[in-house]
Structures are given as C-alpha cells and as structure tokens.
Design a protein around this motif. Sequence first.
Motif, PDB file in Angstrom:
ATOM      1  N   GLN A  56      -2.746  16.108   4.862  1.00 11.49           N
ATOM      2  CA  GLN A  56      -1.669  15.464   4.123  1.00 11.49           C
ATOM      3  C   GLN A  56      -1.926  13.972   3.923  1.00 11.49           C
ATOM      4  O   GLN A  56      -1.527  13.390   2.908  1.00 11.49           O
ATOM      5  N   ALA A  57      -2.596  13.344   4.897  1.00  8.80           N
ATOM      6  CA  ALA A  57      -2.967  11.941   4.724  1.00  8.80           C
ATOM      7  C   ALA A  57      -3.955  11.799   3.570  1.00  8.80           C
ATOM      8  O   ALA A  57      -3.871  10.864   2.761  1.00  8.80           O
ATOM      9  N   ALA A  58      -4.897  12.751   3.489  1.00  7.79           N
ATOM     10  CA  ALA A  58      -5.842  12.744   2.365  1.00  7.79           C
ATOM     11  C   ALA A  58      -5.102  12.951   1.054  1.00  7.79           C
ATOM     12  O   ALA A  58      -5.456  12.356   0.021  1.00  7.79           O
ATOM     13  N   ARG A  59      -4.063  13.769   1.082  1.00  6.43           N
ATOM     14  CA  ARG A  59      -3.246  13.971  -0.123  1.00  6.43           C
ATOM     15  C   ARG A  59      -2.542  12.677  -0.519  1.00  6.43           C
ATOM     16  O   ARG A  59      -2.435  12.340  -1.701  1.00  6.43           O
ATOM     17  N   ALA A  60      -2.072  11.929   0.485  1.00  5.06           N
ATOM     18  CA  ALA A  60      -1.434  10.644   0.211  1.00  5.06           C
ATOM     19  C   ALA A  60      -2.406   9.669  -0.449  1.00  5.06           C
ATOM     20  O   ALA A  60      -2.051   8.940  -1.379  1.00  5.06           O
ATOM     21  N   VAL A  61      -3.643   9.678   0.037  1.00  4.75           N
ATOM     22  CA  VAL A  61      -4.671   8.837  -0.580  1.00  4.75           C
ATOM     23  C   VAL A  61      -4.879   9.256  -2.029  1.00  4.75           C
ATOM     24  O   VAL A  61      -5.036   8.420  -2.930  1.00  4.75           O
ATOM     25  N   GLY A  62      -4.851  10.566  -2.281  1.00  3.65           N
ATOM     26  CA  GLY A  62      -4.982  11.062  -3.648  1.00  3.65           C
ATOM     27  C   GLY A  62      -3.856  10.585  -4.549  1.00  3.65           C
ATOM     28  O   GLY A  62      -4.086  10.217  -5.712  1.00  3.65           O
ATOM     29  N   LEU A  63      -2.635  10.562  -4.027  1.00  5.90           N
ATOM     30  CA  LEU A  63      -1.495  10.071  -4.798  1.00  5.90           C
ATOM     31  C   LEU A  63      -1.662   8.592  -5.132  1.00  5.90           C
ATOM     32  O   LEU A  63      -1.325   8.144  -6.230  1.00  5.90           O
ATOM     33  N   ILE A  64      -2.188   7.839  -4.178  1.00  4.76           N
ATOM     34  CA  ILE A  64      -2.444   6.417  -4.419  1.00  4.76           C
ATOM     35  C   ILE A  64      -3.486   6.252  -5.520  1.00  4.76           C
ATOM     36  O   ILE A  64      -3.328   5.411  -6.423  1.00  4.76           O
ATOM     37  N   ARG A  65      -4.536   7.048  -5.468  1.00  6.92           N
ATOM     38  CA  ARG A  65      -5.591   6.969  -6.479  1.00  6.92           C
ATOM     39  C   ARG A  65      -5.035   7.300  -7.874  1.00  6.92           C
ATOM     40  O   ARG A  65      -5.403   6.668  -8.877  1.00  6.92           O
ATOM     41  N   GLU A  66      -4.154   8.274  -7.948  1.00  8.06           N
ATOM     42  CA  GLU A  66      -3.535   8.615  -9.223  1.00  8.06           C
ATOM     43  C   GLU A  66      -2.683   7.460  -9.751  1.00  8.06           C
ATOM     44  O   GLU A  66      -2.707   7.148 -10.946  1.00  8.06           O
ATOM     45  N   GLU A  67      -1.949   6.829  -8.859  1.00  8.11           N
ATOM     46  CA  GLU A  67      -1.095   5.709  -9.273  1.00  8.11           C
ATOM     47  C   GLU A  67      -1.940   4.522  -9.721  1.00  8.11           C
ATOM     48  O   GLU A  67      -1.565   3.792 -10.641  1.00  8.11           O
ATOM     49  N   GLU A  68      -3.085   4.335  -9.087  1.00  6.27           N
ATOM     50  CA  GLU A  68      -3.990   3.258  -9.491  1.00  6.27           C
ATOM     51  C   GLU A  68      -4.432   3.421 -10.941  1.00  6.27           C
ATOM     52  O   GLU A  68      -4.553   2.442 -11.688  1.00  6.27           O
ATOM     53  N   GLN A  69      -4.662   4.647 -11.352  1.00  6.97           N
ATOM     54  CA  GLN A  69      -5.065   4.893 -12.727  1.00  6.97           C
ATOM     55  C   GLN A  69      -3.956   4.544 -13.703  1.00  6.97           C
ATOM     56  O   GLN A  69      -4.211   4.054 -14.812  1.00  6.97           O
ATOM     57  N   VAL A  70      -2.716   4.778 -13.275  1.00  4.65           N
ATOM     58  CA  VAL A  70      -1.574   4.496 -14.149  1.00  4.65           C
ATOM     59  C   VAL A  70      -1.366   2.992 -14.321  1.00  4.65           C
ATOM     60  O   VAL A  70      -1.179   2.492 -15.434  1.00  4.65           O
ATOM     61  N   ILE A  71      -1.404   2.263 -13.192  1.00  2.00           N
ATOM     62  CA  ILE A  71      -1.095   0.832 -13.253  1.00  2.00           C
ATOM     63  C   ILE A  71      -2.338  -0.038 -13.439  1.00  2.00           C
ATOM     64  O   ILE A  71      -2.235  -1.254 -13.601  1.00  2.00           O
ATOM     65  N   ARG A  72      -3.512   0.588 -13.354  1.00  2.00           N
ATOM     66  CA  ARG A  72      -4.790  -0.092 -13.610  1.00  2.00           C
ATOM     67  C   ARG A  72      -5.042  -1.266 -12.657  1.00  2.00           C
ATOM     68  O   ARG A  72      -5.486  -2.336 -13.071  1.00  2.00           O
ATOM     69  N   ARG A  73      -4.767  -1.040 -11.401  1.00  2.00           N
ATOM     70  CA  ARG A  73      -5.134  -2.002 -10.354  1.00  2.00           C
ATOM     71  C   ARG A  73      -5.267  -1.247  -9.039  1.00  2.00           C
ATOM     72  O   ARG A  73      -4.637  -0.195  -8.849  1.00  2.00           O
ATOM     73  N   PRO A  74      -6.076  -1.765  -8.126  1.00  2.00           N
ATOM     74  CA  PRO A  74      -6.207  -1.102  -6.826  1.00  2.00           C
ATOM     75  C   PRO A  74      -4.919  -1.220  -6.010  1.00  2.00           C
ATOM     76  O   PRO A  74      -4.196  -2.217  -6.118  1.00  2.00           O
ATOM     77  N   ILE A  75      -4.639  -0.202  -5.230  1.00  2.00           N
ATOM     78  CA  ILE A  75      -3.518  -0.243  -4.284  1.00  2.00           C
ATOM     79  C   ILE A  75      -4.128  -0.093  -2.893  1.00  2.00           C
ATOM     80  O   ILE A  75      -4.513   1.010  -2.490  1.00  2.00           O
ATOM     81  N   PRO A  76      -4.259  -1.177  -2.138  1.00  2.00           N
ATOM     82  CA  PRO A  76      -4.859  -1.089  -0.798  1.00  2.00           C
ATOM     83  C   PRO A  76      -4.020  -0.203   0.126  1.00  2.00           C
ATOM     84  O   PRO A  76      -2.791  -0.176   0.032  1.00  2.00           O
ATOM     85  N   TYR A  77      -4.689   0.501   1.008  1.00  2.00           N
ATOM     86  CA  TYR A  77      -3.992   1.368   1.951  1.00  2.00           C
ATOM     87  C   TYR A  77      -4.749   1.381   3.277  1.00  2.00           C
ATOM     88  O   TYR A  77      -5.925   1.030   3.357  1.00  2.00           O
ATOM     89  N   ARG A  78      -4.038   1.786   4.317  1.00  2.00           N
ATOM     90  CA  ARG A  78      -4.637   2.025   5.622  1.00  2.00           C
ATOM     91  C   ARG A  78      -3.957   3.230   6.257  1.00  2.00           C
ATOM     92  O   ARG A  78      -2.730   3.335   6.252  1.00  2.00           O
ATOM     93  N   VAL A  79      -4.764   4.143   6.784  1.00  2.00           N
ATOM     94  CA  VAL A  79      -4.217   5.243   7.571  1.00  2.00           C
ATOM     95  C   VAL A  79      -3.910   4.726   8.971  1.00  2.00           C
ATOM     96  O   VAL A  79      -4.660   3.911   9.521  1.00  2.00           O
ATOM     97  N   MET A  80      -2.801   5.167   9.527  1.00  2.00           N
ATOM     98  CA  MET A  80      -2.397   4.710  10.846  1.00  2.00           C
ATOM     99  C   MET A  80      -2.034   5.918  11.713  1.00  2.00           C
ATOM    100  O   MET A  80      -1.160   6.708  11.338  1.00  2.00           O
ATOM    101  N   PHE A  81      -2.706   6.065  12.834  1.00  2.00           N
ATOM    102  CA  PHE A  81      -2.398   7.171  13.736  1.00  2.00           C
ATOM    103  C   PHE A  81      -1.117   6.881  14.518  1.00  2.00           C
ATOM    104  O   PHE A  81      -0.892   5.759  14.978  1.00  2.00           O
TER     105      PHE A  81
END
Length: 226
Positions: free
Chosen positions: A116-141
């Motif tokens: 599911q964390a990988a899925r969250a990263v995928g959602l971020i990548r999709e949003e990056e394409q829409v807004i045309r800028r990187p969205i930094p992220y960090r996974v946190m245990f």
Amino acid sequence: MPVISVANPKGGAGKSTAALVVGTTLASKGATVTILDCDPNQPIAAWGKGQERPGLRVLSEISEREIISAIDAESAERQFVLVDLEGTASRMVSRALSRSDLVLIPMQASAVDAAQAARAVGLIREEEQVIRRPIPYRVMFTRTSPAIPTRAEKAIVAEMQRNGITVLSTHLNERAAFKALFAYRHTLAELDPEKVSGVPAATENANKLAGEVVGVVRQLIKGEAA
C-alpha cells in the motif's frame, strides 16, 4: 510555509498518530502549526476539541471543495501545515497532494503495508504528471520495536531502497505514550509519567522524528533555492 501531508491509501497505518506526534512536537518547540484533520473519523479533531494550545491549531470538517483554500490560507500564516488524509485514494487526497511540499507515507513493517505504501508512491507520481512538478515524499515506519529491527523490517527497507523509495531513518516506535495521546487528549508534555509508561522515551522518539522531518524540509527548500 511548508505543507506536509500524511497519506497512505491503507487505513490503520498510523497516519493520525504520525500527524499528531509531529505537529505537537513542532508546536512544543515554538513553531506555529496547523493540523488539518481530513480523516472521516476525525481522531485529531476529537483530540483537540475544546482545548487551546499555544502555537497549535486543529481544523476539521473540510470538504474536498475547501481543502485547497484551507491549505493555502493556513500555509500563508503558519510555519507548518500538516494534513492528515483519509485512508483511501480520493479527490480530497489528490488535491492535498497537489499542494504538498512533502508527503509522509506511514506504514507498518508488513508486506501488506509495503504494497500500500508503494501504491501511495504511485498516486504521488500520477499527481506529479498532472501538476508538472515533483512532489517529495518519505516513507515512515510506524509501530516498530524500539529494540532491534526484525528481519522482516530489514528486508522491507532493503527492498524499498532497491526500488528507489526513500525511507526516513527515524521510525515511530510502538509506545504506550503515543496511544495515550488520544486516550487522555494530551500532548506528550502533558502526560503524567506516573500514569503512562515510557513518556521520556516516547518524547525522545518524537523529537528525533520531528527533527528529521524538519531537516528534510530544509534540504528541499535549499534545493529549490539553488
């Protein structure tokens, strides 16, 4: 000022605890902080109801139509804005991600949470394409043992690193004090160590986590300035 969203399409990953711990810790250090509770269950809104704490503001009952204007208004006057998002992929989540300077993805050390964390990263990548800028992220245990990491935990971290997924070095450990925040509707500083075990250790963990998050934000700001 920095907008930090806490997102994972899986419920029960520790999003609200992470948002509350980081937000209250930053406020305890003198920062002005707003936490937007966008979780349908409203756990942070219930925690803060009827209470006022210096530097800390909790807003809730924000619709998907209002989320962007709420984030923009708070970030214009507060040093940190944390957005506790619902545990699903939704229009609300998409809009919050589009306004985020950093996304924290909490997860427990399990294969299900890793997926599911990988899925969250995928959602971020999709949003990056829409807004045309990187969205930094960090996974946190979250909810990890403060002692020696398990083999499963080490394996999941290694797999994420192989896949280019960045993981915070500080985990939010399993601590009675973190659960007590919601039970007593207190901050860590307000908990009675005689009633709740492990408050000093939880406070140390919270300080270290908040410090790492601030360090990441500062690095990102420096990178943008450069």
